[in-house]
Design an enzyme around this catalytic site. Sequence first.
Site, PDB file in Angstrom:
ATOM      1  N   HIS A 105      -8.660   1.347  -0.517  1.00 33.09           N
ATOM      2  CA  HIS A 105      -8.603   0.310  -1.563  1.00 33.09           C
ATOM      3  C   HIS A 105      -9.997  -0.231  -1.877  1.00 33.09           C
ATOM      4  CE1 HIS A 105      -4.296   0.520  -1.065  1.00 33.09           C
ATOM      5  NE2 HIS A 105      -4.426   0.238   0.210  1.00 33.09           N
TER       6      HIS A 105
ATOM      7  N   SER B 230       0.832  -1.206   0.000  1.00 33.95           N
ATOM      8  CA  SER B 230       0.000   0.000   0.000  1.00 33.95           C
ATOM      9  C   SER B 230       0.869   1.259   0.000  1.00 33.95           C
ATOM     10  CB  SER B 230      -0.959  -0.033   1.189  1.00 33.95           C
ATOM     11  OG  SER B 230      -1.919   0.996   1.111  1.00 33.95           O
TER      12      SER B 230
END
Length: 289
Positions: A194, A87
């Site tokens: 996300h 991430s």
Amino acid sequence: MKAYLFPGQGTQFLGMGKDLYKNSHLAKKLFQLSDEVLGFRITSVMFEGSIDTLKNTKYTQLAIYIYSVIKAKTLNNFEPDMVAGHSLGEFSALAAINVFSFEDGLKLVNQRASIMQDICELTHGGMAVVFGLKDSIIEDVCKNDHGVIVPSNYNSPEQLVISGEIQALRRVCFYLKKIGAKRIFILPVHGAFHSPIMEPVQKKFQKIVNKIYFKDSKYPIYQNVTALPVVKSYDIKKNLVKQLTYPVKWKQSIKNMMDHGAVSFTEIGPGNILQGLIKKIKKLYLKKI
């Protein structure tokens, strides 16, 4: 072959970077540069601030990026065969291998954190870690719910994170527990990262990314969106923007790195959270071959 991994949000700790600042001239220079670029003393937040302040998304992402990149740049013989970042860690990885400059990465992370914080305040989203169920079962349950809820982080064979609207998250977590999830842990975040909930900020982030100069990478980076090795700057940019709404394919990335020859995995950043995931991924992967 050597793989270097960079962690994401959740690995921060109070006092992070203080030793690096004291013991390395280069580290000190980069910490001071961080304060100058940002226009405030992020070093004070990292070295002496409260843990509650450090948990704020605005500061957390910056602190992890700064710490991780400085750690990589002060390492002896940092010559990876491949890299990956979880991430936020993808930004650290890209700065460490000089796809963009330390300063430009700092600007990217700062503005990304800001727009993510803005959308979190306008929406009611959350995330939860689900342990002990097959990916396909969790995917089907999310798909069949009438709200916005999706798999967001494929962390390991035993761990999948889901992300979405709070009410949908509660419904899905309740049902997953009912059908056999070993454990479900609600993450202490105030956003559905996300996931499609992040779509409103994607165009804004695209404009920010377009202003930054990216080079082709000397080393393949296994990006979250595809789990495949990427070296071309155009593809790297595209995947960074997609990362806002796409799931993090972490276990798939690690498996592909192993398939392509990775033997050792070195984590660069605060903590060693990724090492635990690597052990679980390796265990399943080696069992199958």
